[in-house]
Design an enzyme around this catalytic site. Structure first.
Site, PDB file in Angstrom:
ATOM      1  N   ASP A 123      -3.976 -14.937 -24.386  1.00  0.00           N
ATOM      2  CA  ASP A 123      -3.710 -15.501 -23.079  1.00  0.00           C
ATOM      3  C   ASP A 123      -2.960 -16.917 -23.958  1.00  0.00           C
ATOM      4  O   ASP A 123      -3.031 -17.165 -25.129  1.00  0.00           O
ATOM      5  CB  ASP A 123      -4.760 -16.130 -22.347  1.00  0.00           C
ATOM      6  CG  ASP A 123      -4.117 -17.100 -21.670  1.00  0.00           C
ATOM      7  OD1 ASP A 123      -3.394 -16.948 -20.775  1.00  0.00           O
ATOM      8  OD2 ASP A 123      -4.893 -18.271 -21.413  1.00  0.00           O
ATOM      9  N   ASP A 125      -1.788 -20.534 -22.164  1.00  0.00           N
ATOM     10  CA  ASP A 125      -2.192 -21.905 -21.950  1.00  0.00           C
ATOM     11  C   ASP A 125      -3.786 -22.023 -22.074  1.00  0.00           C
ATOM     12  O   ASP A 125      -4.260 -21.163 -21.380  1.00  0.00           O
ATOM     13  CB  ASP A 125      -1.704 -22.255 -20.278  1.00  0.00           C
ATOM     14  CG  ASP A 125      -0.310 -22.250 -20.179  1.00  0.00           C
ATOM     15  OD1 ASP A 125       0.425 -23.015 -20.968  1.00  0.00           O
ATOM     16  OD2 ASP A 125       0.122 -21.629 -19.498  1.00  0.00           O
TER      17      ASP A 125
HETATM   18  P1  TMP Z   1      -2.084 -18.671 -18.721  1.00  0.00           P
HETATM   19  O1  TMP Z   1      -2.417 -17.363 -17.987  1.00  0.00           O
HETATM   20  O2  TMP Z   1      -1.152 -18.612 -19.947  1.00  0.00           O
HETATM   21  O3  TMP Z   1      -3.452 -19.331 -19.015  1.00  0.00           O
HETATM   22  O4  TMP Z   1      -1.263 -19.560 -17.592  1.00  0.00           O
HETATM   23  C1  TMP Z   1      -1.819 -19.949 -16.511  1.00  0.00           C
HETATM   24  C2  TMP Z   1      -2.177 -21.419 -16.412  1.00  0.00           C
HETATM   25  O5  TMP Z   1      -1.000 -22.175 -15.568  1.00  0.00           O
HETATM   26  C3  TMP Z   1      -3.531 -21.564 -15.236  1.00  0.00           C
HETATM   27  O6  TMP Z   1      -4.429 -22.191 -16.120  1.00  0.00           O
HETATM   28  C4  TMP Z   1      -2.806 -22.764 -14.194  1.00  0.00           C
HETATM   29  C5  TMP Z   1      -1.781 -23.130 -14.890  1.00  0.00           C
HETATM   30  N1  TMP Z   1      -0.609 -23.691 -13.635  1.00  0.00           N
HETATM   31  C6  TMP Z   1      -0.002 -25.058 -13.831  1.00  0.00           C
HETATM   32  O7  TMP Z   1      -0.751 -25.711 -14.804  1.00  0.00           O
HETATM   33  N2  TMP Z   1       0.760 -25.510 -12.958  1.00  0.00           N
HETATM   34  C7  TMP Z   1       1.442 -24.677 -12.151  1.00  0.00           C
HETATM   35  O8  TMP Z   1       2.270 -25.032 -11.186  1.00  0.00           O
HETATM   36  C8  TMP Z   1       0.981 -23.053 -11.992  1.00  0.00           C
HETATM   37  C9  TMP Z   1       1.352 -22.259 -11.026  1.00  0.00           C
HETATM   38  C10 TMP Z   1      -0.035 -22.859 -12.957  1.00  0.00           C
HETATM   39 MG    MG Z   2      -5.111 -19.677 -19.726  1.00  0.00          MG
END
Ligand code: TMP
Ligand code: MG
Length: 289
Positions: free
Chosen positions: A38, A40
């Site tokens: 993953d 973030d």
């Molecule tokens: P990931 O799958 O790469 O971890 O990405 C998902 C992350 O993005 C999740 O932890 C929520 C975050 N997110 C935001 O920070 N702001 C937003 O507007 C959205 C839709 C998701």
């Molecule tokens: Mg994540």
């Protein structure tokens, strides 16, 4: 077996099982391994010096590519839906429609902003995004050993590619599944491409990409890195899987969520901002100590 597995951040429900998986993967050889991570809060840091680090979406939220009004709206969404994302009292089934709502609303607001493609790199450069300590070793070593790395993200593909490009680690073994922006002929954001990937539909995203997993069918041993329980399905497209070692970063709401992480991840890294443990495992698998 691996000294780093005794680090204070490491928790395992069944260390014996971890050892068995590792032994079996070492025996099969690193040319049978693929890594699925993953982005973030897994490859990037959750916090630095007590301050939260941004997700892909937050890089845009905090940039001057959007209006103050839009920033405010996105912040309201974040304050509403992030607590739901990490709420251990709600089931995934209960959270799923709410997460779809979050992504759909956020993407709609972003599209209204007519974001310029040519300014994304500057927004990333000016942001506080940080890959976790040890990222260089992880990316470079995987590249050196020709081990494929799939970055599977519900963030924004254009942004995450820019983060790893600027860090100098967007090597040829890296493949990305994510939400990509669609720009019009003058370079303004007009939509997001393809099927939405949100935090709880990575299984469906994986199954839409059978071609990728077909190409990697000689690599049935998987190292999975995630930070959400939704990340556990990232490897659902892997063909004839033999072994999977799941490493989960538990960044936030540790006490409430620890048991569920221990039940689903083989190794849980509690508030560990480094890639020390994944790197030690990778070095072990490739025979480099
Ligand atoms: P990931 O799958 O790469 O971890 O990405 C998902 C992350 O993005 C999740 O932890 C929520 C975050 N997110 C935001 O920070 N702001 C937003 O507007 C959205 C839709 C998701
Ligand atoms: Mg994540």
């Amino acid at each position: 077996m691996i000294p780093e597995l005794s680090n204070p951040s490491v928790c395992m429900r069944d260390p014996q099982r971890v050892e068995e998986i590792l032994q079996s993967m070492v025996k099969a050889g690193s040319n049978t391994v693929q890594v699925i991570a993953d982005f973030d809060m897994t490859l990037t840091r959750f916090a630095y010096k007590g301050k939260r680090c941004p997700t892909c979406h937050n890089i845009l939220d905090n940039s001057n590519l959007i209006s103050n009004e839009c920033r405010e709206e996105l912040k309201v969404l974040l304050d509403t839906y992030y607590p739901i994302e990490i709420d251990s009292a709600r089931s995934i089934a209960e959270k799923l429609p709410l997460m779809v709502e979050w992504w759909t609303k956020a993407h709609k607001i972003l599209v209204q902003q007519k974001i310029r493609k040519d300014l994304l790199a500057t927004a990333v450069r000016d942001s506080d995004a940080m890959l976790r300590e040890g990222y260089q070793l992880l990316f470079d070593h995987l590249q050196e050993h020709s081990i494929p790395l799939l970055i599977f993200s519900a963030g924004i593909g254009d942004i995450l590619e820019e983060v790893i490009r600027q860090a100098g680690v967007f090597h040829s073994n890296v493949k990305v599944f994510s939400n990509y922006m669609d720009f019009d002929e003058s370079g303004l954001l007009k939509a997001f491409k393809g099927e939405l990937i949100h935090i709880y539909n990575k299984r469906e995203g994986a199954l839409l990409n059978t071609g990728h997993f077909q190409e990697l069918r000689t690599r049935p041993n998987v190292l999975l890195l995630g930070d959400s329980l939704g990340d556990l399905t990232m490897a659902d497209g892997v063909q004839d899987m033999e072994n999977i070692l799941k490493i989960g970063f538990l960044n936030d709401k540790v006490e409430e969520r620890k048991q569920s992480y221990l039940d689903s991840y083989d190794i849980v890294l509690v508030q560990d901002e480094t890639l020390e443990v994944p790197n030690a495992i990778m070095l072990h698998l490739t025979g480099n100590k």
